[in-house]
Design an enzyme around this catalytic site. Structure first.
Site, PDB file in Angstrom:
ATOM      1  N   SER A 269     -50.520  15.096 -52.292  1.00  0.00           N
ATOM      2  CA  SER A 269     -49.162  15.213 -52.835  1.00  0.00           C
ATOM      3  C   SER A 269     -48.351  16.225 -52.029  1.00  0.00           C
ATOM      4  O   SER A 269     -48.905  17.158 -51.447  1.00  0.00           O
ATOM      5  CB  SER A 269     -49.215  15.678 -54.287  1.00  0.00           C
ATOM      6  OG  SER A 269     -50.106  14.887 -55.031  1.00  0.00           O
TER       7      SER A 269
HETATM    8  N1  SAH Z   1     -54.499  16.134 -56.050  1.00  0.00           N
HETATM    9  C1  SAH Z   1     -54.810  15.341 -54.896  1.00  0.00           C
HETATM   10  C2  SAH Z   1     -53.920  14.135 -54.813  1.00  0.00           C
HETATM   11  C3  SAH Z   1     -54.696  12.895 -54.562  1.00  0.00           C
HETATM   12  S1  SAH Z   1     -53.809  11.382 -54.736  1.00  0.00           S
HETATM   13  C4  SAH Z   1     -54.794  16.190 -53.642  1.00  0.00           C
HETATM   14  O1  SAH Z   1     -54.469  17.390 -53.697  1.00  0.00           O
HETATM   15  O2  SAH Z   1     -55.139  15.669 -52.582  1.00  0.00           O
HETATM   16  C5  SAH Z   1     -54.427  10.795 -56.280  1.00  0.00           C
HETATM   17  C6  SAH Z   1     -55.883  10.522 -56.360  1.00  0.00           C
HETATM   18  O3  SAH Z   1     -56.124   9.930 -57.641  1.00  0.00           O
HETATM   19  C7  SAH Z   1     -56.449   9.547 -55.348  1.00  0.00           C
HETATM   20  O4  SAH Z   1     -57.455  10.178 -54.606  1.00  0.00           O
HETATM   21  C8  SAH Z   1     -57.002   8.393 -56.192  1.00  0.00           C
HETATM   22  O5  SAH Z   1     -58.195   7.841 -55.681  1.00  0.00           O
HETATM   23  C9  SAH Z   1     -57.244   9.096 -57.516  1.00  0.00           C
HETATM   24  N2  SAH Z   1     -57.334   8.224 -58.682  1.00  0.00           N
HETATM   25  C10 SAH Z   1     -56.598   7.123 -58.991  1.00  0.00           C
HETATM   26  N3  SAH Z   1     -57.023   6.588 -60.163  1.00  0.00           N
HETATM   27  C11 SAH Z   1     -58.050   7.387 -60.596  1.00  0.00           C
HETATM   28  C12 SAH Z   1     -58.911   7.354 -61.738  1.00  0.00           C
HETATM   29  N4  SAH Z   1     -58.843   6.407 -62.661  1.00  0.00           N
HETATM   30  N5  SAH Z   1     -59.851   8.328 -61.847  1.00  0.00           N
HETATM   31  C13 SAH Z   1     -59.976   9.302 -60.908  1.00  0.00           C
HETATM   32  N6  SAH Z   1     -59.193   9.370 -59.820  1.00  0.00           N
HETATM   33  C14 SAH Z   1     -58.246   8.426 -59.650  1.00  0.00           C
END
Ligand code: SAH
Length: 269
Positions: A111
């Site tokens: 993000s």
């Molecule tokens: N906070 C993270 C942002 C990652 S983007 C950072 O600092 O990098 C959002 C993430 O949510 C992705 O890696 C995606 O795989 C995950 N995601 C989506 N649906 C999900 C679910 N049902 N359970 C766990 N993770 C999920």
């Protein structure tokens, strides 16, 4: 802003870690829930000459965030300390301090700093966090590369972070190992179910959004707790930053600005 923010505390200064430190963490064997092991040099693999390990680059990034309205001193101090470039691919390291989301593989993104600062600031305005001056016990859905989890680790008492994509879960553990952060537990699983074993949570934060908030998240929110998540608004079709407070009178919902997060998916990859 609420409460007196505590000084964020990464267990060791990443800035001061040098190439004399051991090479980047090797993969530890996977388990369903893994305690972050101690290790390694977060600056390893970063191109030299970019000045990216300079504190000044992050100070400038945070000054820009402040200029754009970010106010929480504790959150911003944590962002000054934590090297974001360490969490992205070397080829993208030069862009790590721009206010932009970046690919982290598997169709997912880290993000952008302004939205991370915004969501953490909103979490800090929850009743329990205000009272404690800490995010308390936190559940993060969507570990991704682990950047936000690392910030949470500096601002909370305990962090449980869930990721459904195994290679990202593994990569985040490798990244977080460098922090020697004992407050973060990584969970490989479908975050739509929350994480019942350690509920309830004072703060719940999701980095992926769907058309509704999974009931498990609301159930696992502590009294006085606050949840911050993107959620699709059926009326406008926009994804809105949504806050839910668990108060004595029930769940109180507030919708904020529109945002752009990856979809909350079902099951495991
Ligand atoms: N906070 C993270 C942002 C990652 S983007 C950072 O600092 O990098 C959002 C993430 O949510 C992705 O890696 C995606 O795989 C995950 N995601 C989506 N649906 C999900 C679910 N049902 N359970 C766990 N993770 C999920």
């Amino acid at each position: 802003m609420s409460g007196a923010p505590r000084t964020p505390r990464f267990p060791l200064s990443l800035e001061r870690m040098t190439s004399a430190m051991p090479a980047k963490a090797t993969k530890a064997p996977s388990t369903q829930t893994a305690r972050v092991p101690a290790a390694a040099d977060p600056a390893a693999g970063v191109p030299s000459g970019l000045g990216l390990d300079s504190h000044g680059v992050r100070v400038r990034m945070v000054a820009r965030l402040r200029g754009a309205g970010a106010r929480h001193d504790g959150v911003l101090a944590a962002m000054v300390q934590l090297p974001r470039h360490f969490f992205v691919d070397t080829a993208l390291a030069a862009q790590a301090y721009e206010d932009t989301s970046l690919p982290i593989g598997h169709g997912q993104t880290i993000s952008k700093p302004s939205i991370v600062a915004r969501m953490l600031e909103l979490l800090f305005a929850g009743a329990n966090a205000r009272a404690a001056g800490s995010l308390g016990r936190v559940l993060e859905i969507g570990t991704g590369c682990g950047y936000q989890a690392a910030l949470l680790g500096a601002l909370a008492r305990q962090v449980y972070t869930i990721e459904r994509v195994k290679p990202l879960h593994d990569k985040a553990r490798e990244n977080l190992a460098a922090l020697r952060e004992h407050r973060i537990r990584l969970v490989y699983g479908d975050g739509r179910h929350g994480h019942p074993p350690n509920a309830p949570y004072d703060s719940i934060i999701a980095a992926a959004g769907g058309g509704e908030l999974p009931p498990a998240w609301l159930e696992q929110l502590a009294p006085g707790g606050r949840l911050v998540a993107p959620m699709l608004d059926a009326a406008s079709g926009a994804q809105l930053l949504t806050v839910v407070d668990r108060e004595e009178r029930g769940y109180v919902w507030t919708r904020h600005e529109s945002v752009l997060f990856v979809p909350l998916k079902s099951g495991l990859d």
